[in-house]
Design a protein around this motif. Structure first.
Motif, PDB file in Angstrom:
ATOM      1  N   LEU A   1      44.998  37.644  44.372  1.00  0.00           N
ATOM      2  CA  LEU A   1      43.731  38.062  43.786  1.00  0.00           C
ATOM      3  C   LEU A   1      43.023  36.844  43.211  1.00  0.00           C
ATOM      4  CD1 LEU A   1      44.598  41.267  41.693  1.00  0.00           C
ATOM      5  CD2 LEU A   1      43.509  41.161  43.929  1.00  0.00           C
ATOM      6  N   VAL A   2      41.713  36.860  43.277  1.00  0.00           N
ATOM      7  CA  VAL A   2      40.900  35.843  42.620  1.00  0.00           C
ATOM      8  C   VAL A   2      39.888  36.570  41.745  1.00  0.00           C
ATOM      9  CG1 VAL A   2      39.284  33.928  42.904  1.00  0.00           C
ATOM     10  CG2 VAL A   2      41.183  34.207  44.516  1.00  0.00           C
ATOM     11  N   GLU A   3      39.997  36.370  40.436  1.00  0.00           N
ATOM     12  CA  GLU A   3      39.140  37.054  39.475  1.00  0.00           C
ATOM     13  C   GLU A   3      38.406  36.043  38.601  1.00  0.00           C
ATOM     14  OE1 GLU A   3      41.942  40.988  38.651  1.00  0.00           O
ATOM     15  OE2 GLU A   3      42.052  39.270  37.301  1.00  0.00           O
ATOM     16  N   ARG A   4      37.301  36.474  38.039  1.00  0.00           N
ATOM     17  CA  ARG A   4      36.618  35.632  37.068  1.00  0.00           C
ATOM     18  C   ARG A   4      37.544  35.381  35.881  1.00  0.00           C
ATOM     19  NH1 ARG A   4      31.235  37.970  34.652  1.00  0.00           N
ATOM     20  NH2 ARG A   4      30.607  37.741  36.846  1.00  0.00           N
ATOM     21  N   TYR A   5      37.614  34.146  35.426  1.00  0.00           N
ATOM     22  CA  TYR A   5      38.426  33.834  34.249  1.00  0.00           C
ATOM     23  C   TYR A   5      37.649  34.276  33.017  1.00  0.00           C
ATOM     24  CZ  TYR A   5      41.242  31.304  30.865  1.00  0.00           C
ATOM     25  OH  TYR A   5      42.045  30.982  29.804  1.00  0.00           O
ATOM     26  N   MET A   6      38.203  35.240  32.300  1.00  0.00           N
ATOM     27  CA  MET A   6      37.494  35.865  31.191  1.00  0.00           C
ATOM     28  C   MET A   6      37.802  35.156  29.875  1.00  0.00           C
ATOM     29  SD  MET A   6      35.985  38.167  32.936  1.00  0.00           S
ATOM     30  CE  MET A   6      35.246  39.207  31.681  1.00  0.00           C
ATOM     31  N   ASP A   7      36.770  34.671  29.221  1.00  0.00           N
ATOM     32  CA  ASP A   7      36.901  34.070  27.892  1.00  0.00           C
ATOM     33  C   ASP A   7      36.263  35.040  26.906  1.00  0.00           C
ATOM     34  OD1 ASP A   7      37.271  32.456  25.733  1.00  0.00           O
ATOM     35  OD2 ASP A   7      35.707  31.005  26.261  1.00  0.00           O
ATOM     36  N   CYS A   8      37.054  35.989  26.432  1.00  0.00           N
ATOM     37  CA  CYS A   8      36.515  37.074  25.615  1.00  0.00           C
ATOM     38  C   CYS A   8      37.630  37.660  24.755  1.00  0.00           C
ATOM     39  CB  CYS A   8      35.913  38.163  26.505  1.00  0.00           C
ATOM     40  SG  CYS A   8      37.102  38.891  27.656  1.00  0.00           S
ATOM     41  N   ASP A   9      37.275  38.634  23.925  1.00  0.00           N
ATOM     42  CA  ASP A   9      38.288  39.332  23.142  1.00  0.00           C
ATOM     43  C   ASP A   9      39.240  40.070  24.070  1.00  0.00           C
ATOM     44  OD1 ASP A   9      37.160  38.416  20.836  1.00  0.00           O
ATOM     45  OD2 ASP A   9      36.135  40.286  20.326  1.00  0.00           O
ATOM     46  N   ASP A  10      40.434  40.317  23.559  1.00  0.00           N
ATOM     47  CA  ASP A  10      41.509  40.893  24.368  1.00  0.00           C
ATOM     48  C   ASP A  10      42.102  42.065  23.597  1.00  0.00           C
ATOM     49  OD1 ASP A  10      43.730  41.371  25.942  1.00  0.00           O
ATOM     50  OD2 ASP A  10      44.295  39.270  26.120  1.00  0.00           O
ATOM     51  N   MET A  11      42.295  43.190  24.276  1.00  0.00           N
ATOM     52  CA  MET A  11      42.909  44.340  23.618  1.00  0.00           C
ATOM     53  C   MET A  11      43.931  44.986  24.541  1.00  0.00           C
ATOM     54  SD  MET A  11      39.961  47.334  23.768  1.00  0.00           S
ATOM     55  CE  MET A  11      41.038  48.587  23.066  1.00  0.00           C
ATOM     56  N   LEU A  12      44.834  45.739  23.944  1.00  0.00           N
ATOM     57  CA  LEU A  12      45.812  46.497  24.713  1.00  0.00           C
ATOM     58  C   LEU A  12      45.749  47.953  24.283  1.00  0.00           C
ATOM     59  CD1 LEU A  12      48.462  47.134  22.703  1.00  0.00           C
ATOM     60  CD2 LEU A  12      48.823  44.699  23.049  1.00  0.00           C
ATOM     61  N   VAL A  13      46.126  48.837  25.205  1.00  0.00           N
ATOM     62  CA  VAL A  13      46.064  50.274  24.953  1.00  0.00           C
ATOM     63  C   VAL A  13      47.358  50.911  25.444  1.00  0.00           C
ATOM     64  CG1 VAL A  13      44.808  52.412  25.406  1.00  0.00           C
ATOM     65  CG2 VAL A  13      43.562  50.256  25.253  1.00  0.00           C
ATOM     66  N   TYR A  14      47.915  51.808  24.642  1.00  0.00           N
ATOM     67  CA  TYR A  14      49.128  52.533  25.014  1.00  0.00           C
ATOM     68  C   TYR A  14      48.808  54.010  25.230  1.00  0.00           C
ATOM     69  CZ  TYR A  14      51.857  48.553  23.234  1.00  0.00           C
ATOM     70  OH  TYR A  14      52.390  47.312  23.011  1.00  0.00           O
ATOM     71  N   TYR A  15      49.426  54.579  26.265  1.00  0.00           N
ATOM     72  CA  TYR A  15      49.350  56.018  26.494  1.00  0.00           C
ATOM     73  C   TYR A  15      50.761  56.594  26.535  1.00  0.00           C
ATOM     74  CZ  TYR A  15      44.369  55.859  27.490  1.00  0.00           C
ATOM     75  OH  TYR A  15      43.009  55.699  27.373  1.00  0.00           O
ATOM     76  N   THR A  16      50.904  57.786  25.982  1.00  0.00           N
ATOM     77  CA  THR A  16      52.153  58.529  26.055  1.00  0.00           C
ATOM     78  C   THR A  16      51.907  59.769  26.900  1.00  0.00           C
ATOM     79  OG1 THR A  16      52.815  57.777  23.849  1.00  0.00           O
ATOM     80  CG2 THR A  16      53.947  59.713  24.740  1.00  0.00           C
ATOM     81  N   ILE A  17      52.778  60.008  27.877  1.00  0.00           N
ATOM     82  CA  ILE A  17      52.629  61.162  28.763  1.00  0.00           C
ATOM     83  C   ILE A  17      53.700  62.179  28.411  1.00  0.00           C
ATOM     84  CG2 ILE A  17      52.561  61.951  31.149  1.00  0.00           C
ATOM     85  CD1 ILE A  17      51.857  59.070  31.943  1.00  0.00           C
ATOM     86  N   SER A  18      53.273  63.368  28.017  1.00  0.00           N
ATOM     87  CA  SER A  18      54.195  64.443  27.654  1.00  0.00           C
ATOM     88  C   SER A  18      53.862  65.680  28.474  1.00  0.00           C
ATOM     89  CB  SER A  18      54.084  64.758  26.154  1.00  0.00           C
ATOM     90  OG  SER A  18      54.916  65.842  25.798  1.00  0.00           O
ATOM     91  N   ASN A  19      54.833  66.147  29.241  1.00  0.00           N
ATOM     92  CA  ASN A  19      54.634  67.323  30.099  1.00  0.00           C
ATOM     93  C   ASN A  19      53.414  67.166  31.002  1.00  0.00           C
ATOM     94  OD1 ASN A  19      56.882  68.718  28.995  1.00  0.00           O
ATOM     95  ND2 ASN A  19      55.634  69.346  27.243  1.00  0.00           N
ATOM     96  N   GLY A  20      53.226  65.943  31.495  1.00  0.00           N
ATOM     97  CA  GLY A  20      52.143  65.678  32.426  1.00  0.00           C
ATOM     98  C   GLY A  20      50.794  65.420  31.794  1.00  0.00           C
ATOM     99  N   VAL A  21      50.715  65.466  30.460  1.00  0.00           N
ATOM    100  CA  VAL A  21      49.438  65.265  29.766  1.00  0.00           C
ATOM    101  C   VAL A  21      49.443  63.892  29.093  1.00  0.00           C
ATOM    102  CG1 VAL A  21      47.863  66.125  28.003  1.00  0.00           C
ATOM    103  CG2 VAL A  21      49.230  67.735  29.359  1.00  0.00           C
ATOM    104  N   PRO A  22      48.475  63.017  29.421  1.00  0.00           N
ATOM    105  CA  PRO A  22      48.428  61.690  28.795  1.00  0.00           C
ATOM    106  C   PRO A  22      47.693  61.721  27.456  1.00  0.00           C
ATOM    107  CG  PRO A  22      46.770  61.835  30.516  1.00  0.00           C
ATOM    108  CD  PRO A  22      47.491  63.158  30.507  1.00  0.00           C
ATOM    109  N   TYR A  23      48.274  61.054  26.466  1.00  0.00           N
ATOM    110  CA  TYR A  23      47.673  60.966  25.139  1.00  0.00           C
ATOM    111  C   TYR A  23      47.496  59.494  24.773  1.00  0.00           C
ATOM    112  CZ  TYR A  23      49.180  65.839  24.720  1.00  0.00           C
ATOM    113  OH  TYR A  23      49.375  67.188  24.923  1.00  0.00           O
ATOM    114  N   LEU A  24      46.334  59.150  24.246  1.00  0.00           N
ATOM    115  CA  LEU A  24      46.114  57.810  23.716  1.00  0.00           C
ATOM    116  C   LEU A  24      46.935  57.671  22.439  1.00  0.00           C
ATOM    117  CD1 LEU A  24      44.609  55.086  23.570  1.00  0.00           C
ATOM    118  CD2 LEU A  24      42.748  56.290  22.397  1.00  0.00           C
ATOM    119  N   SER A  25      47.900  56.759  22.428  1.00  0.00           N
ATOM    120  CA  SER A  25      48.798  56.660  21.281  1.00  0.00           C
ATOM    121  C   SER A  25      48.567  55.429  20.425  1.00  0.00           C
ATOM    122  CB  SER A  25      50.262  56.701  21.741  1.00  0.00           C
ATOM    123  OG  SER A  25      50.500  55.799  22.790  1.00  0.00           O
ATOM    124  N   ALA A  26      47.965  54.368  20.972  1.00  0.00           N
ATOM    125  CA  ALA A  26      47.707  53.175  20.167  1.00  0.00           C
ATOM    126  C   ALA A  26      46.749  52.255  20.905  1.00  0.00           C
ATOM    127  CB  ALA A  26      49.004  52.431  19.853  1.00  0.00           C
TER     128      ALA A  26
END
Length: 252
Positions: free
Chosen positions: A183-208
């Motif tokens: 892959l060749v992507e633009r090199y991003m110079d910006c803020d960085d964040m991460l996101v966690y999801y928890t899947i319970s009984n097939g339903v995804p929940y935003l957890s953090a």
């Protein structure tokens, strides 16, 4: 449910997987870790361990079939999920992965394509063909990040600041890709964040969600996270603009 002495095979031995091993131990499970590195951290806490190249399915199967297992899990290592799926199929154990989810979650282009289909924004990229014949027609804006589609931990990644570097870095990415894709992507110079999801009984929940603070000086490999702040300052914006689309994508 009494899990005492149930024999659980765990694939991978990195430090993050060590937490899984210790939790299983606390439940009374007989933990068995397989990893090619004899000094891998997760092996220190396992009741039993073997030096096995988990990505070599023949070796994995030959060792696992005689262990009288009650279950199999993969550790915190996306790259091992295909092996996890194959060994579960071969030994008739339940598995949370499917061929489609493996394709999406273990290849960078598979995940990108799934996000685009779901209407989720992705990093701008340049679709250079395998023969590199269209490289002069894409109006590439440097710097760009070059990486193999199917490796992690920054392996084979480089930042290119001109065409000469780009051509060299593509070869490095290809040499670190089992699929021989990059892959060749633009090199991003910006803020960085991460996101966690928890899947319970097939339903995804935003957890953090958190803001990542990384080293940005190196031009080889991926930025290294040195700290994270919870919750992310972009959490409200993320929920408003993106969360529902990600949940729908996961559910699909």
């Amino acid at each position: 449910m009494d899990l005492s002495n149930k024999r659980l095979l765990i694939l991978g031995g990195n430090p993050e997987t060590g937490a899984l091993v210790r939790f299983a131990n606390d439940l009374g499970v007989h933990t068995i870790v397989m990893d090619p590195n004899p000094y891998s951290p997760a092996k220190k806490d396992a009741k039993e361990s073997y030096d096995v190249e988990v990505m070599n399915f023949d070796h994995l199967f030959e060792k696992a079939k005689g262990l009288n297992l009650d279950g199999i899990l993969v550790g915190v290592a996306d790259i091992l999920v295909p092996s996890y799926y194959k060994i579960c199929q071969a030994l008739n154990f339940p598995c949370y992965a499917t061929p489609m989810s493996i394709e999406v979650l273990t290849t960078k282009n598979g995940f990108r394509d799934k996000c685009e289909t779901a209407g989720i924004g992705v990093i701008p990229y340049y679709p250079i063909d395998k023969e590199l014949s269209n490289i002069d027609n894409l109006n590439i804006q440097y710097p760009v990040l070059v990486k193999p589609v199917d490796n992690g931990a920054g392996v084979g990644m480089n930042v290119s600041t001109n065409k000469e570097e780009l051509l060299a870095h593509i070869q490095i990415a290809l040499s670190n890709s089992k699929r021989k894709e990059f892959l060749v992507e633009r090199y991003m110079d910006c803020d960085d964040m991460l996101v966690y999801y928890t899947i319970s009984n097939g339903v995804p929940y935003l957890s953090a969600a958190a803001d990542r603070f990384t080293t940005k000086s190196q031009l080889v490999g991926s930025p290294v996270c040195v700290a994270a702040r919870y919750p992310s300052k972009y959490l409200d914006r993320y929920i408003e603009t993106t969360n529902k689309r990600v949940q729908d994508m996961i559910s699909s």
